[in-house]
Write an enzyme that holds these catalytic residues in place. Structure first.
Site, mmCIF file in Angstrom:
data_model
loop_
_atom_site.group_PDB
_atom_site.id
_atom_site.type_symbol
_atom_site.label_atom_id
_atom_site.label_comp_id
_atom_site.label_asym_id
_atom_site.label_seq_id
_atom_site.Cartn_x
_atom_site.Cartn_y
_atom_site.Cartn_z
ATOM 1 N N ASP A 43 0.841 -1.198 0.000
ATOM 2 C CA ASP A 43 0.000 0.000 0.000
ATOM 3 C C ASP A 43 0.875 1.246 0.000
ATOM 4 O O ASP A 43 1.547 1.544 0.980
ATOM 5 C CB ASP A 43 -0.892 0.017 1.251
ATOM 6 C CG ASP A 43 -1.794 1.234 1.272
ATOM 7 O OD1 ASP A 43 -2.851 1.182 0.623
ATOM 8 O OD2 ASP A 43 -1.436 2.249 1.913
ATOM 9 N N LYS A 73 -2.751 5.890 -4.403
ATOM 10 C CA LYS A 73 -3.878 6.791 -4.122
ATOM 11 C C LYS A 73 -3.639 8.159 -4.742
ATOM 12 O O LYS A 73 -2.490 8.597 -4.838
ATOM 13 C CB LYS A 73 -4.044 6.982 -2.600
ATOM 14 C CG LYS A 73 -3.880 5.710 -1.788
ATOM 15 C CD LYS A 73 -4.069 5.911 -0.300
ATOM 16 C CE LYS A 73 -3.701 4.646 0.468
ATOM 17 N NZ LYS A 73 -2.281 4.580 0.842
ATOM 18 N N HIS A 106 -7.619 9.414 -1.878
ATOM 19 C CA HIS A 106 -6.924 9.350 -0.581
ATOM 20 C C HIS A 106 -7.770 9.912 0.570
ATOM 21 O O HIS A 106 -7.816 9.337 1.654
ATOM 22 C CB HIS A 106 -5.591 10.104 -0.701
ATOM 23 C CG HIS A 106 -4.547 9.653 0.250
ATOM 24 N ND1 HIS A 106 -3.214 9.627 -0.058
ATOM 25 C CD2 HIS A 106 -4.618 9.225 1.536
ATOM 26 C CE1 HIS A 106 -2.522 9.195 0.975
ATOM 27 N NE2 HIS A 106 -3.350 8.949 1.952
HETATM 28 P P1 NAD Z 1 0.672 1.261 11.887
HETATM 29 O O1 NAD Z 1 -0.426 1.082 12.859
HETATM 30 O O2 NAD Z 1 0.875 0.235 10.834
HETATM 31 O O3 NAD Z 1 1.957 1.471 12.755
HETATM 32 C C1 NAD Z 1 3.239 1.502 12.236
HETATM 33 C C2 NAD Z 1 4.206 1.763 13.375
HETATM 34 O O4 NAD Z 1 3.957 0.863 14.454
HETATM 35 C C3 NAD Z 1 5.654 1.488 12.959
HETATM 36 O O5 NAD Z 1 6.233 2.645 12.392
HETATM 37 C C4 NAD Z 1 6.306 1.086 14.273
HETATM 38 O O6 NAD Z 1 6.642 2.232 15.017
HETATM 39 C C5 NAD Z 1 5.166 0.361 14.977
HETATM 40 N N1 NAD Z 1 5.197 -1.104 14.765
HETATM 41 C C6 NAD Z 1 4.852 -1.777 13.632
HETATM 42 N N2 NAD Z 1 4.956 -3.098 13.823
HETATM 43 C C7 NAD Z 1 5.382 -3.258 15.094
HETATM 44 C C8 NAD Z 1 5.679 -4.410 15.881
HETATM 45 N N3 NAD Z 1 5.528 -5.639 15.395
HETATM 46 N N4 NAD Z 1 6.102 -4.214 17.147
HETATM 47 C C9 NAD Z 1 6.248 -2.969 17.665
HETATM 48 N N5 NAD Z 1 5.963 -1.843 16.974
HETATM 49 C C10 NAD Z 1 5.547 -1.994 15.693
HETATM 50 O O7 NAD Z 1 0.476 2.737 11.239
HETATM 51 P P2 NAD Z 1 0.599 3.411 9.808
HETATM 52 O O8 NAD Z 1 1.938 3.235 9.201
HETATM 53 O O9 NAD Z 1 0.092 4.773 9.951
HETATM 54 O O10 NAD Z 1 -0.485 2.618 8.929
HETATM 55 C C11 NAD Z 1 -0.167 1.526 8.112
HETATM 56 C C12 NAD Z 1 -0.270 1.882 6.652
HETATM 57 O O11 NAD Z 1 -1.560 2.413 6.355
HETATM 58 C C13 NAD Z 1 0.667 3.026 6.217
HETATM 59 O O12 NAD Z 1 1.999 2.628 6.103
HETATM 60 C C14 NAD Z 1 0.017 3.440 4.933
HETATM 61 O O13 NAD Z 1 0.319 2.513 3.902
HETATM 62 C C15 NAD Z 1 -1.457 3.364 5.309
HETATM 63 N N6 NAD Z 1 -1.998 4.668 5.755
HETATM 64 C C16 NAD Z 1 -3.018 5.214 5.036
HETATM 65 C C17 NAD Z 1 -3.564 6.423 5.412
HETATM 66 C C18 NAD Z 1 -4.699 6.999 4.616
HETATM 67 O O14 NAD Z 1 -5.033 8.168 4.825
HETATM 68 N N7 NAD Z 1 -5.287 6.249 3.721
HETATM 69 C C19 NAD Z 1 -3.082 7.109 6.531
HETATM 70 C C20 NAD Z 1 -2.030 6.539 7.247
HETATM 71 C C21 NAD Z 1 -1.521 5.311 6.864
#
Ligand code: NAD
Length: 275
Positions: A43, A73, A106
């Site tokens: 993604d 997006k 988005h």
């Molecule tokens: P997430 O909930 O996936 O959290 C990611 C963070 O959590 C990492 O940077 C790390 O600090 C921690 N983490 C991840 N795995 C872990 C583990 N196993 N143990 C401990 N800590 C851990 O949050 P995100 O990155 O905001 O969301 C995931 C994906 O969603 C993004 O990368 C993106 O592709 C998408 N996204 C979309 C939108 C949108 O507006 N559509 C907004 C934000 C994110």
């Protein structure tokens, strides 16, 4: 890996790799690690400025194109029919692929009132065979109602902030009733205090799993598509290793009790930035 089937028959791995905030320096190496670890859905977004690295990691991997599901997006500043068409071509050049798997609006950015027109561009791209599935992100019920009134091709997905502190029950029910799958962004709430919740840590001990794995498993059993992000190789591997156990109904109920309608991101009505 488990797959979910969209309302148009296309399938997507239920768990994918999200790359928000992954830098240009890291994107090829971490995406390659994700692909080696078994992820088959990535993604990204034009806004993340890392589509080129996603495409490069795919090219280096030797994985066949039909095995990989790529989502990108269109950003707020490219909303509108013509601008979206141009943004799509830019993304395709960056990704260096012939056909995209899924293209999303988005954010609705309701102040600008361009999301219907933007989605109409996605419909045209779908009709032209340039993209296999189209959908939206951060759409609230009122945005979806309006979209469904105007569109020929209903969205396959609504990608929204969703985790145990923000369970989005009403929006989930609305989407379910309209055959739109939920894809959770921020599925782990980016770690932090959620990982220290006693209900989560107790379940982690019970199943000999990590808090992240318990939360991801809860999403999976909720029929939600998840796209956790990490740049740490051990966590990238940990996050996909959630298909060898099941939470009981009581465990699921315990996690339902954590809902407190608490966002970490902005409310979609307040996200109208255009830069
Ligand atoms: P997430 O909930 O996936 O959290 C990611 C963070 O959590 C990492 O940077 C790390 O600090 C921690 N983490 C991840 N795995 C872990 C583990 N196993 N143990 C401990 N800590 C851990 O949050 P995100 O990155 O905001 O969301 C995931 C994906 O969603 C993004 O990368 C993106 O592709 C998408 N996204 C979309 C939108 C949108 O507006 N559509 C907004 C934000 C994110």
């Amino acid at each position: 890996m488990q797959y979910k089937t969209f309302n148009n028959g296309v399938t997507i791995p239920q768990l994918g790799y999200g790359v928000y905030k992954v830098t240009e320096d890291d994107i090829v190496s971490v995406t390659s690690i994700a692909l080696e670890s078994g992820y088959r859905s990535i993604d990204t977004a034009q806004y993340y400025n890392n589509e080129r690295g996603v495409g490069a990691a795919f090219k280096n991997s030797g994985i066949s194109r039909d095995e990989l599901f790529i989502t990108t997006k269109v950003w707020n500043s490219h909303q509108g029919y013509d601008k979206t068409m141009q943004a799509f071509e830019t993304s395709m050049k960056e990704l260096d692929i012939e056909q995209l798997d899924m293209y999303l609006v988005h954010w609705p950015a309701p102040e600008h009132d361009l999301y219907i027109e933007t989605y109409q561009a996605l419909e045209q791209l779908y009709k032209d065979g340039r993209v296999r599935a189209i959908g939206v992100s951060n759409f609230e019920i009122n945005h979806l109602e309006r979209l469904l009134d105007h569109c020929d091709i209903p969205p396959v997905v609504n990608q929204i902030e969703c985790h145990p502190y923000l369970q989005q029950r009403n929006l989930k029910d609305f989407c379910k009733n309209n055959d739109i799958l939920i894809e959770a962004w921020g599925p782990l709430r980016r770690g932090g205090t959620l990982f220290e919740e006693p209900i989560i840590t107790q379940l982690a001990a019970k199943y000999d799993k990590t808090p992240a794995q318990i939360i991801l498993r809860w999403h999976i059993q909720e029929d939600t598509i998840v796209i956790p992000k990490s740049v740490t190789p051990s966590r990238i591997k940990e996050n996909i290793n959630v298909f060898d156990f099941s939470l009981t109904k009581e465990d699921m109920d315990a996690i339902y009790s954590l809902d407190r309608n608490e966002r970490m991101g902005r409310h979609p009505n307040d996200m109208n930035i255009m830069e």
